[in-house]
Scaffold this active site. Sequence first.
Site, PDB file in Angstrom:
ATOM      1  N   THR A 298      46.683  47.647  32.882  1.00 52.90           N
ATOM      2  CA  THR A 298      47.185  48.987  33.227  1.00 52.90           C
ATOM      3  C   THR A 298      47.755  48.903  34.646  1.00 52.90           C
ATOM      4  O   THR A 298      47.171  49.421  35.589  1.00 52.90           O
ATOM      5  CB  THR A 298      46.060  50.052  33.161  1.00 52.90           C
TER       6      THR A 298
ATOM      7  N   PHE B 265      28.879  46.825  51.072  1.00 47.99           N
ATOM      8  CA  PHE B 265      30.294  47.229  51.143  1.00 47.99           C
ATOM      9  C   PHE B 265      30.652  47.854  52.484  1.00 47.99           C
ATOM     10  O   PHE B 265      31.444  48.803  52.547  1.00 47.99           O
ATOM     11  CB  PHE B 265      30.633  48.183  49.977  1.00 47.99           C
TER      12      PHE B 265
ATOM     13  N   ARG C 205      45.813  38.248  42.645  1.00 47.84           N
ATOM     14  CA  ARG C 205      46.550  39.508  42.600  1.00 47.84           C
ATOM     15  C   ARG C 205      46.275  40.316  43.872  1.00 47.84           C
ATOM     16  O   ARG C 205      45.139  40.579  44.216  1.00 47.84           O
ATOM     17  CB  ARG C 205      46.169  40.297  41.339  1.00 47.84           C
TER      18      ARG C 205
ATOM     19  N   GLU D  20      34.788  40.644  39.538  1.00 55.71           N
ATOM     20  CA  GLU D  20      35.198  39.240  39.462  1.00 55.71           C
ATOM     21  C   GLU D  20      34.349  38.436  40.439  1.00 55.71           C
ATOM     22  O   GLU D  20      33.998  38.921  41.509  1.00 55.71           O
ATOM     23  CB  GLU D  20      36.683  39.102  39.793  1.00 55.71           C
TER      24      GLU D  20
ATOM     25  N   CYS E   8      42.395  45.448  41.128  1.00 55.90           N
ATOM     26  CA  CYS E   8      41.916  46.798  40.808  1.00 55.90           C
ATOM     27  C   CYS E   8      42.039  47.809  41.937  1.00 55.90           C
ATOM     28  O   CYS E   8      42.635  48.862  41.746  1.00 55.90           O
ATOM     29  CB  CYS E   8      40.467  46.723  40.338  1.00 55.90           C
TER      30      CYS E   8
ATOM     31  N   LYS F  12      48.152  30.770  26.350  1.00 58.17           N
ATOM     32  CA  LYS F  12      46.759  31.069  26.708  1.00 58.17           C
ATOM     33  C   LYS F  12      45.845  30.851  25.498  1.00 58.17           C
ATOM     34  O   LYS F  12      44.786  30.228  25.595  1.00 58.17           O
ATOM     35  CB  LYS F  12      46.685  32.530  27.173  1.00 58.17           C
TER      36      LYS F  12
HETATM   37  P1  NAD Z   1      44.550  40.575  32.765  1.00 59.98           P
HETATM   38  O1  NAD Z   1      45.946  40.725  33.182  1.00 59.98           O
HETATM   39  O2  NAD Z   1      43.706  39.470  33.324  1.00 59.98           O
HETATM   40  O3  NAD Z   1      44.452  40.469  31.174  1.00 59.98           O
HETATM   41  C1  NAD Z   1      45.210  41.235  30.288  1.00 59.98           C
HETATM   42  C2  NAD Z   1      45.528  40.400  29.039  1.00 59.98           C
HETATM   43  O4  NAD Z   1      46.159  41.238  28.077  1.00 59.98           O
HETATM   44  C3  NAD Z   1      46.481  39.235  29.295  1.00 59.98           C
HETATM   45  O5  NAD Z   1      45.904  38.049  28.779  1.00 59.98           O
HETATM   46  C4  NAD Z   1      47.745  39.619  28.523  1.00 59.98           C
HETATM   47  O6  NAD Z   1      48.433  38.496  28.003  1.00 59.98           O
HETATM   48  C5  NAD Z   1      47.157  40.464  27.404  1.00 59.98           C
HETATM   49  N1  NAD Z   1      48.094  41.360  26.744  1.00 59.98           N
HETATM   50  C6  NAD Z   1      49.114  42.092  27.258  1.00 59.98           C
HETATM   51  N2  NAD Z   1      49.702  42.820  26.287  1.00 59.98           N
HETATM   52  C7  NAD Z   1      49.045  42.561  25.141  1.00 59.98           C
HETATM   53  C8  NAD Z   1      49.159  43.029  23.794  1.00 59.98           C
HETATM   54  N3  NAD Z   1      50.077  43.913  23.440  1.00 59.98           N
HETATM   55  N4  NAD Z   1      48.288  42.549  22.873  1.00 59.98           N
HETATM   56  C9  NAD Z   1      47.343  41.654  23.211  1.00 59.98           C
HETATM   57  N5  NAD Z   1      47.191  41.181  24.474  1.00 59.98           N
HETATM   58  C10 NAD Z   1      48.021  41.629  25.421  1.00 59.98           C
HETATM   59  O7  NAD Z   1      43.865  41.985  33.100  1.00 59.98           O
HETATM   60  P2  NAD Z   1      42.335  42.268  33.488  1.00 59.98           P
HETATM   61  O8  NAD Z   1      42.081  41.939  34.918  1.00 59.98           O
HETATM   62  O9  NAD Z   1      41.451  41.688  32.434  1.00 59.98           O
HETATM   63  O10 NAD Z   1      42.315  43.866  33.383  1.00 59.98           O
HETATM   64  C11 NAD Z   1      42.394  44.527  32.137  1.00 59.98           C
HETATM   65  C12 NAD Z   1      42.015  45.982  32.359  1.00 59.98           C
HETATM   66  O11 NAD Z   1      40.653  46.077  32.802  1.00 59.98           O
HETATM   67  C13 NAD Z   1      42.848  46.695  33.424  1.00 59.98           C
HETATM   68  O12 NAD Z   1      43.002  48.039  33.049  1.00 59.98           O
HETATM   69  C14 NAD Z   1      41.965  46.615  34.657  1.00 59.98           C
HETATM   70  O13 NAD Z   1      42.224  47.649  35.561  1.00 59.98           O
HETATM   71  C15 NAD Z   1      40.590  46.774  34.043  1.00 59.98           C
HETATM   72  N6  NAD Z   1      39.491  46.179  34.834  1.00 59.98           N
HETATM   73  C16 NAD Z   1      39.659  44.986  35.442  1.00 59.98           C
HETATM   74  C17 NAD Z   1      38.603  44.432  36.160  1.00 59.98           C
HETATM   75  C18 NAD Z   1      38.760  43.122  36.860  1.00 59.98           C
HETATM   76  O14 NAD Z   1      37.920  42.804  37.692  1.00 59.98           O
HETATM   77  N7  NAD Z   1      39.794  42.324  36.579  1.00 59.98           N
HETATM   78  C19 NAD Z   1      37.375  45.103  36.233  1.00 59.98           C
HETATM   79  C20 NAD Z   1      37.231  46.315  35.562  1.00 59.98           C
HETATM   80  C21 NAD Z   1      38.306  46.853  34.850  1.00 59.98           C
END
Ligand code: NAD
Length: 449
Positions: A86, A262, A341, A165, A273, A35
């Site tokens: 998470t 909604f 997802r 998103e 999420c 990545k």
């Molecule tokens: P994601 O899976 O898209 O991204 C997570 C990233 O973290 C990945 O690139 C992964 O390789 C990296 N990663 C994992 N372990 C790591 C480490 N030890 N060090 C560095 N990088 C590491 O996840 P996301 O959708 O961006 O969600 C992240 C958080 O934000 C979650 O808790 C989610 O619930 C929250 N969130 C997500 C959204 C959404 O719309 N996707 C919105 C609000 C909050």
Amino acid sequence: MHLAIIGTGYVGLVAAVCFAEAGNEVRCVDIDESKLERLRAGELTLYEPGLEHLFARNRREGRLQFTSDLEAAVRASEIIFLALPTPMGQGGEADLRYVLGACEQIGKHLDGKYLESSSPDALSPKIIATKSTVPVGTLDKVRQALSLHAAAPFEVVSNPEFLREGVAVDDFLRPERVIIGTDSPHAEARMRELYHPFLLSGNPFLVMDARSAELTKYAANAMLALRISFMNGIANLCNACGADVDNVRLGVGLDSRIGKRFLFAGIGYGGSCFGKDVEALIHTGEQFQAPQMLLEATQSINKAQKQVLMAPIVEEFGEDLAGRRFALWGLAFKPNTDDMRDAPSLTLIEELTRRGAQVVAYDPEAMAATRKIVGERIQYAERHYDALQGADALIIATEWNLFREPDFPLMKKKLKRPLIFDGRNVYALQTMRDEGFRYHSIGRPLIEG
Ligand code: NAD
């Protein structure tokens, strides 16, 4: 300011690009080398409208760096954001291993030393901010994990992320609110300054205790999920009693206490999420002996709703779908993203192929992500109309704009029968009548065709 974002996924990358757009120097840290390589080469690793040109400009102008060197990123940064996954743990709880594991590592570099390139601001205590969605009480655990190795003072804040998103860039640049959970006046002041450019229209910067900030994020997602499941329950009743959920929705939504948004019926919520966050909140409720029965119902309604189109499909074709071919328009869990997802389309693919059907899918952005999950168990069409060729019916799983005003006569020519199962209520019933389709949708009367 000098910032580090740990985790360069949907939240981390959007946050990094938008912070850089406001003039900050951002180091993005990830453990996924492939990545990082793509990002360094200027290739985006996810689809999000509006992200590409901001990413290109800020990368070109040197405000965005991509690295696996956590130590250098921590040393160079005043504020370190955790945007780590998470995921749902085995008992439904949020799995904090990524967040707390990273904190232990970060703590090792909190020793008062800074990189030469750091700004003078970096001489104040570093701030570690959780952007990941984490359960009540996590900030205390974050502080503990950092303290295991930290040799210099630091501060922690909860900063839940509310971006959606599909419109994430806009949401980040113009948030309806920014929430900070902290008891540190210094951390509050620095976060206020960081977010100032995004709140110029006067939207609030809310400061509260960390537990309330953590819970606010879950309560917001749970409320949205609940509205969807509520309307899906009403839609199923409409189906059974001959009412039209679109009329009910309009009538209900015009009540200003309820609001119009909604309230759309469909084949259930998905994405990274809602499902996991509602489950985690149910788990938190159990943990604190405050059961969240409404949310248990929300989840079980949603699980059933993902299957709801199978009933009319079986009604039309019988249980055995061997030899049947279905065009599937839309794969992503919602339009304008490539995120697969927990997408309801995956449930449909599972059910259709299990009964022996062939599926030919088209999605403007999510086909590569789908291939990673279901491989060649389905076929992928190059254009949405190609998917229809020789298909027994069309199924719509995502309401991309592309599908809203199609060439209906062309569709009829390509389909074996003018038959649509619409999981997102994309077409007006009158249009379907006029165009001569047999049309099943969610919570609306069948158009016989
Ligand atoms: P994601 O899976 O898209 O991204 C997570 C990233 O973290 C990945 O690139 C992964 O390789 C990296 N990663 C994992 N372990 C790591 C480490 N030890 N060090 C560095 N990088 C590491 O996840 P996301 O959708 O961006 O969600 C992240 C958080 O934000 C979650 O808790 C989610 O619930 C929250 N969130 C997500 C959204 C959404 O719309 N996707 C919105 C609000 C909050």
